[in-house]
Motif scaffolding. Structure first.
Motif, mmCIF file in Angstrom:
data_model
loop_
_atom_site.group_PDB
_atom_site.id
_atom_site.type_symbol
_atom_site.label_atom_id
_atom_site.label_comp_id
_atom_site.label_asym_id
_atom_site.label_seq_id
_atom_site.Cartn_x
_atom_site.Cartn_y
_atom_site.Cartn_z
ATOM 1 N N TYR A 100 0.830 -1.210 0.000
ATOM 2 C CA TYR A 100 0.000 0.000 0.000
ATOM 3 C C TYR A 100 0.863 1.259 0.000
ATOM 4 O O TYR A 100 0.755 2.097 0.891
ATOM 5 N N ASP A 184 -8.081 -3.980 -8.688
ATOM 6 C CA ASP A 184 -8.892 -4.883 -9.501
ATOM 7 C C ASP A 184 -8.032 -5.445 -10.641
ATOM 8 O O ASP A 184 -6.894 -5.017 -10.833
ATOM 9 N N HIS B 49 -15.241 -3.897 -11.479
ATOM 10 C CA HIS B 49 -13.921 -3.337 -11.188
ATOM 11 C C HIS B 49 -14.083 -2.139 -10.255
ATOM 12 O O HIS B 49 -15.197 -1.709 -9.972
ATOM 13 N N ASN B 50 -12.956 -1.606 -9.792
ATOM 14 C CA ASN B 50 -13.019 -0.451 -8.897
ATOM 15 C C ASN B 50 -13.654 0.720 -9.628
ATOM 16 O O ASN B 50 -13.278 1.034 -10.748
ATOM 17 N N PHE B 96 -17.302 -4.311 6.043
ATOM 18 C CA PHE B 96 -16.523 -3.455 5.144
ATOM 19 C C PHE B 96 -15.161 -4.062 4.813
ATOM 20 O O PHE B 96 -14.779 -5.104 5.335
ATOM 21 N N ALA B 178 -10.583 -7.903 0.107
ATOM 22 C CA ALA B 178 -9.616 -7.168 -0.720
ATOM 23 C C ALA B 178 -8.271 -6.998 -0.014
ATOM 24 O O ALA B 178 -7.232 -6.918 -0.655
ATOM 25 N N MET B 179 -8.280 -6.924 1.320
ATOM 26 C CA MET B 179 -7.019 -6.679 2.018
ATOM 27 C C MET B 179 -6.444 -7.941 2.654
ATOM 28 O O MET B 179 -5.529 -7.863 3.469
ATOM 29 N N ASP B 181 -4.850 -12.030 2.704
ATOM 30 C CA ASP B 181 -4.022 -12.953 1.925
ATOM 31 C C ASP B 181 -4.899 -14.148 1.519
ATOM 32 O O ASP B 181 -6.021 -14.279 1.984
ATOM 33 N N PRO B 182 -4.382 -15.021 0.617
ATOM 34 C CA PRO B 182 -5.233 -16.100 0.109
ATOM 35 C C PRO B 182 -5.844 -16.963 1.216
ATOM 36 O O PRO B 182 -7.018 -17.327 1.137
ATOM 37 N N HIS B 208 -14.075 -8.141 -6.424
ATOM 38 C CA HIS B 208 -13.588 -8.178 -7.792
ATOM 39 C C HIS B 208 -12.769 -9.437 -8.066
ATOM 40 O O HIS B 208 -12.145 -9.567 -9.094
ATOM 41 N N LYS B 244 -14.201 -9.415 -20.157
ATOM 42 C CA LYS B 244 -12.938 -8.707 -20.346
ATOM 43 C C LYS B 244 -13.176 -7.246 -20.702
ATOM 44 O O LYS B 244 -12.406 -6.377 -20.300
ATOM 45 N N GLU B 245 -14.253 -7.016 -21.444
ATOM 46 C CA GLU B 245 -14.586 -5.625 -21.766
ATOM 47 C C GLU B 245 -14.908 -4.844 -20.502
ATOM 48 O O GLU B 245 -14.689 -3.646 -20.432
ATOM 49 N N ARG B 247 -13.429 -5.098 -17.785
ATOM 50 C CA ARG B 247 -12.214 -5.091 -16.961
ATOM 51 C C ARG B 247 -12.220 -6.175 -15.900
ATOM 52 O O ARG B 247 -11.654 -6.008 -14.829
ATOM 53 N N LEU B 248 -12.874 -7.274 -16.190
ATOM 54 C CA LEU B 248 -12.877 -8.373 -15.225
ATOM 55 C C LEU B 248 -12.126 -9.547 -15.817
ATOM 56 O O LEU B 248 -11.808 -9.565 -17.004
ATOM 57 N N GLU B 249 -11.857 -10.531 -14.998
ATOM 58 C CA GLU B 249 -11.193 -11.716 -15.510
ATOM 59 C C GLU B 249 -12.003 -12.942 -15.132
ATOM 60 O O GLU B 249 -12.955 -12.859 -14.371
ATOM 61 N N PRO B 251 -11.703 -17.396 -14.259
ATOM 62 C CA PRO B 251 -10.716 -18.376 -13.772
ATOM 63 C C PRO B 251 -9.814 -18.843 -14.917
ATOM 64 O O PRO B 251 -10.244 -18.862 -16.073
ATOM 65 N N GLN B 252 -8.585 -19.217 -14.561
ATOM 66 C CA GLN B 252 -7.617 -19.621 -15.595
ATOM 67 C C GLN B 252 -8.159 -20.710 -16.516
ATOM 68 O O GLN B 252 -8.008 -20.617 -17.729
#
Lengths: 294, 292, 270
Positions: A100, A184, B49-50, B96, B178-179, B181-182, B208, B244-245, B247-249, B251-252
């Protein structure tokens, strides 16, 4: 390995580095245990490990923010723990971008904020300006934002300005601690692509600390996996991800395509090897498809 | 018929920026004619997306924001009705992004009690609720700990327990992972699915990370303030190009299947897991073998 | 480094002292601190030490932990000692060199002063070791309830205090992080003249304040989402009711006070 050993005068060498914090208290922790590493010139290294594995402690040693409890770190052949070693100068050679990094922005304009590092190096104003503009360009911040307040930018822009703040010092080692946390997918790709470009310009070692196996597999040529203060694995992405079972035991995982190749091979599909990236998987499967349907 | 838990009707929200004299400087339409429904007991994910408006939408579900135009109903209560404010916040709890900034007390159990205390639950019942909620998120062992010594995932579970203690019908989570770890992300997701299954709590998860929505009942994709896609995860992930348009993805394996299909391998759309891919690929190969 | 500060950090064990009503502990701490300054005579010291020793023993907070809490005031302690040793010019001179003269009275005053200071810190930190910030603010809120009549926002003050206590460790950690991040950009917080040093703090303070504001606004929203609307109609998970133990506590306190006051009338050992 031989390539790295060719000239230790160009490398960062960690020699039996140990770090214990909170010694003698209830919170004593052996955060690094006998770390031996050679970080070579021009490498793109992915540093992986879950929270508390010691990776953050490790990178803070590389620019002298933390001193090893025992052991030595050599930057281009000089012991950075030595009294006569100039730590401040080291920090301009070994740039560290914290997690960050946008939380460190403090100046009134983007340009002034990026100039903080080079100014601290005591460079002449002209040189400072040149570096600031070059760095902002490298991270893709457009000129109309130069005089904006850094606090008015979007999350992704702030992050890139903060990275420029370290780039402007022109470090030979660029270490980034989870530079994509909280972004993102698009923001993440933008940053990682910039970092890859910066590395491609040459003469710079990049160390990318990340939780995302997919990201490190895509960009890094060497992976170092940390676990409980030890180096758990060190090698090319393929070598490291072959250990996916062991990685799982320590709470990590290989990219999804590695699992997929493994599963397909079990099911009798003759893939030449396990894939580590999407592009690789695509090549391997297309080759198999064309071979199989002939 | 299933009753609606959350419903928005042509929801519009504008952020109005004013200069020092109070004149309007700019108007930013964060939400543009959004109509959504979430049924009781559903696990719905909003992906975007953000800056897509997904967090702004979330804050409407708890009456933290009030619509510029249109209506939002929580349990059929209109969020514009100020008399219902506390009822609405009781029935739609909110978690949050930053775990540190939503824990109020310095001891886990006291933080979980904060909500029930605010709505005037008698002491004896507070204890019961605190115990139940900590149990539900699996944090009973940490009840007397300080939140500062917990991991990110654990802190988020405490925050969820704090909401559960208010016995809500629905929990809205604004990028809760979002903040993290896996490992923390997995922990929080597992907790949410358990609450949904065992306690019947409706979940609206804003994120996201595409891998977090695969197990949802339904996915809503947001882009530039609009709800642009809706459907089951499989339906949504079948449309790789569109995602993708936005701005997202995906899974592989989903992306790999999509790319192979483009290259002529006859794979179905919307493959979500390694197993599905393996099966589909073997089938396609077999078929091809016999056809030739 | 900064994490080592144990002052004010709750120590979670179960003990009679932990279980005491915070109001009892608050009054006890107040009275104890006052008593430290009013008593005279060695007997007073003996009583004060005995009282705090019994409390520490009962509290089950390890002695080592308490001693560590003294670290931050060590400097103050040393200065107090030195002042007392060198500035007291009574009694018989024991040693002298250059302009310094050490008198026996000075040594004694210094020792006693130091002792008082140590007792003061232990006495007050014992309260925060055994009382969670929430209990403490509950105690204050309930204890000062009377002030509401004259429109003192007692509940709000108590809430602010407990939130401040919760966020102090977080902000301390954040300070450490920002400092390191700026050092990585070549910032120097340790050398230079006073003006330079003050200026060097800007890169630290601005991000810290920005972050504190962001946290405050996040927290306000989270509290609102959890139905917080002031002290009106609020119930408590851990409401304060005096129990038998608390009355015993008050009795012991009264006993201590009686002894301290009594001790000033004992001429012997004065």
């Amino acid at each position: 390995m031989d390539a790295q050993r060719r000239n230790l005068k160009e490398c960062m060498v960690l020699d039996h580095v140990n770090y214990v914090y909170g010694a003698g208290t209830a919170y004593e922790k052996h955060a690094l245990q006998d770390i031996n590493l050679v970080l070579g010139k021009n490498e793109f290294i992915g540093l992986i490990g879950h929270t508390g594995s010691g990776k953050s402690t490790l990178i803070q040693h590389l620019n002298g923010l933390l001193q090893p409890t025992s052991g030595h770190i050599y930057y281009k052949g000089n012991d950075i723990g030595a009294k006569e070693f100039n730590k401040k100068e080291l920090r301009s050679h070994v740039g560290l971008v914290f997690q960050y990094p946008e939380h460190q922005l403090f100046e009134t304009t983007v340009v002034k904020d990026v100039a903080f590092g080079p100014k601290n190096m005591g460079l002449p104003q002209l040189e400072v300006d040149m570096r600031v503009f070059a760095a902002l360009k490298e991270v893709g911040i457009s000129e109309e934002l130069y005089d904006a307040s850094p606090f008015e930018l979007s999350g992704g822009q702030k992050r890139r300005v903060a990275i420029a703040g370290v780039l402007a010092m022109r470090p030979e080692f660029l270490i980034l601690d989870e530079p994509t946390a909280g972004l993102d997918p698009r923001g993440r790709d933008e940053i990682l692509d910039r970092i890859a470009e910066i590395h491609a310009e040459g003469n710079r070692t990049v160390i990318l600390v990340s939780h995302s196996m997919e990201d490190v597999a895509k960009y890094a040529t060497r992976l170092i996996v940390m676990n409980k203060g030890n180096v758990f694995a060190d090698g090319s992405p393929r070598e490291v991800f072959e250990l996916y079972r062991e990685l799982e035991e320590i709470g990590l995982a290989a990219p999804q395509v590695t699992y997929l190749s493994e599963r397909l091979r079990e099911a009798g599909v003759a893939l030449a090897q396990n894939a580590t990236t999407l592009a690789e998987a695509r090549e391997l499967l297309l080759a198999d498809w064309k071979g199989g349907s002939r | 018929m299933k009753k609606n838990m959350l419903r928005t009707e042509n929801l519009v929200f504008e952020y109005i920026r004013r200069d020092e004299e109070g004149n309007v400087e700019s108007i930013n339409k964060a939400l543009d004619d959004v109509s959504l429904e979430v049924s009781r007991g559903e696990f719905v994910a909003i992906l975007g997306h953000n800056g897509s408006g997904k967090s702004t939408a979330a804050k409407h579900m708890n009456a933290l924001l009030s619509p510029t135009e249109g209506n939002v109903f929580v349990n059929e209560m209109n969020t514009k009705d100020e008399a219902l404010l506390w009822e609405i916040r009781k029935s739609a709890g909110m978690v949050f992004q930053n775990p540190d900034n939503q824990i109020i007390a310095s001891v886990v159990e006291e933080d979980v009690a904060f909500g029930p205390e605010n709505i005037g639950i008698p002491t004896k019942d507070i204890w019961k609720r605190v115990e139940d909620s900590l149990e539900a998120v699996g944090m009973t062992a940490y009840r007397t700990h300080s939140p500062n010594r917990l991991s990110g995932g654990q802190k988020q579970r405490v925050a969820i327990a704090g909401i559960m203690a208010m016995r809500p019908d629905c929990i809205v989570l604004d990028e809760p992972t979002a903040m993290l770890d896996p490992a923390g992300r997995k922990e929080v997701l597992r907790t949410l699915h358990e609450l949904n299954k065992n306690e019947g709590v409706t979940i609206l998860l804003i994120t996201h990370y595409m891998d977090e929505v695969i197990d949802a009942d339904r996915v809503i994709v947001m882009d530039s303030g609009k709800a642009v896609m809706q459907g089951t995860p499989r339906e949504v992930f079948s449309q790789v190009k569109r995602l993708k348009e936005y701005r997202l993805e995906v899974p592989q394996v989903t992306e790999l299947a999509y790319e192979l299909k483009q290259a002529g391998v006859p794979l179905p759309d919307g493959i979500l897991t390694v197993d599905e891919f393996t099966q589909a690929y073997l089938q396609a190969k077999n078929k091809c073998y016999y056809d030739v | 480094m900064i994490r080592d500060i144990t002052i004010g950090q709750y120590y979670p064990v179960d003990s009679p002292i932990h279980r005491l009503d915070p109001r009892v502990k608050l009054s006890a701490t107040m009275l104890y601190l006052v008593s430290l300054f009013v008593f005279s005579g060695y007997l007073g010291y003996v009583l004060a030490i005995a009282f705090v020793a019994v409390c520490v023993k009962l509290s089950r907070v390890p002695f080592r932990y308490i001693v560590r809490g003294l670290k931050p005031v060590l400097m103050l302690l040393i200065i107090t000692l030195l002042f007392n040793i060198f500035l007291t010019k009574q009694g018989t001179e024991l040693a002298s060199f250059w302009i310094f003269h050490i008198y026996d009275e000075g040594l004694i005053t210094a020792a006693l002063m130091g002792l008082r200071l140590v007792l003061l810190v232990i006495g007050s930190s014992l309260m925060t070791f055994t009382t969670t910030p929430n209990q403490l603010t509950d105690g204050l809120e309930k204890g000062l309830r009377g002030l509401k009549v004259i429109h003192v926002p007692v509940h709000e003050i108590a809430m602010m205090m407990s939130i401040a206590l919760r966020f102090i460790p977080i902000l301390v950690e954040e300070t450490d992080k920002i400092m390191k991040a700026q050092q990585a950009r070549g910032a120097d917080f340790e050398s230079g003249k006073l003006l330079q040093r003050v200026k060097a703090l800007i890169p630290l303070l601005v991000p810290l304040i920005v972050s504190a504001f962001r946290r405050a606004s996040d927290l306000a929203m989270a509290m609102e989402a959890r139905c917080y609307h002031g002290g009106e109609g609020r119930t408590k998970m851990k409401p304060l009711h005096y129990k038998k133990l608390d009355y015993v506590g008050y009795l012991v306190l009264a006993g201590y006070l009686g002894l301290v006051i009594g001790s000033s009338f004992v001429p012997f050992l004065k």
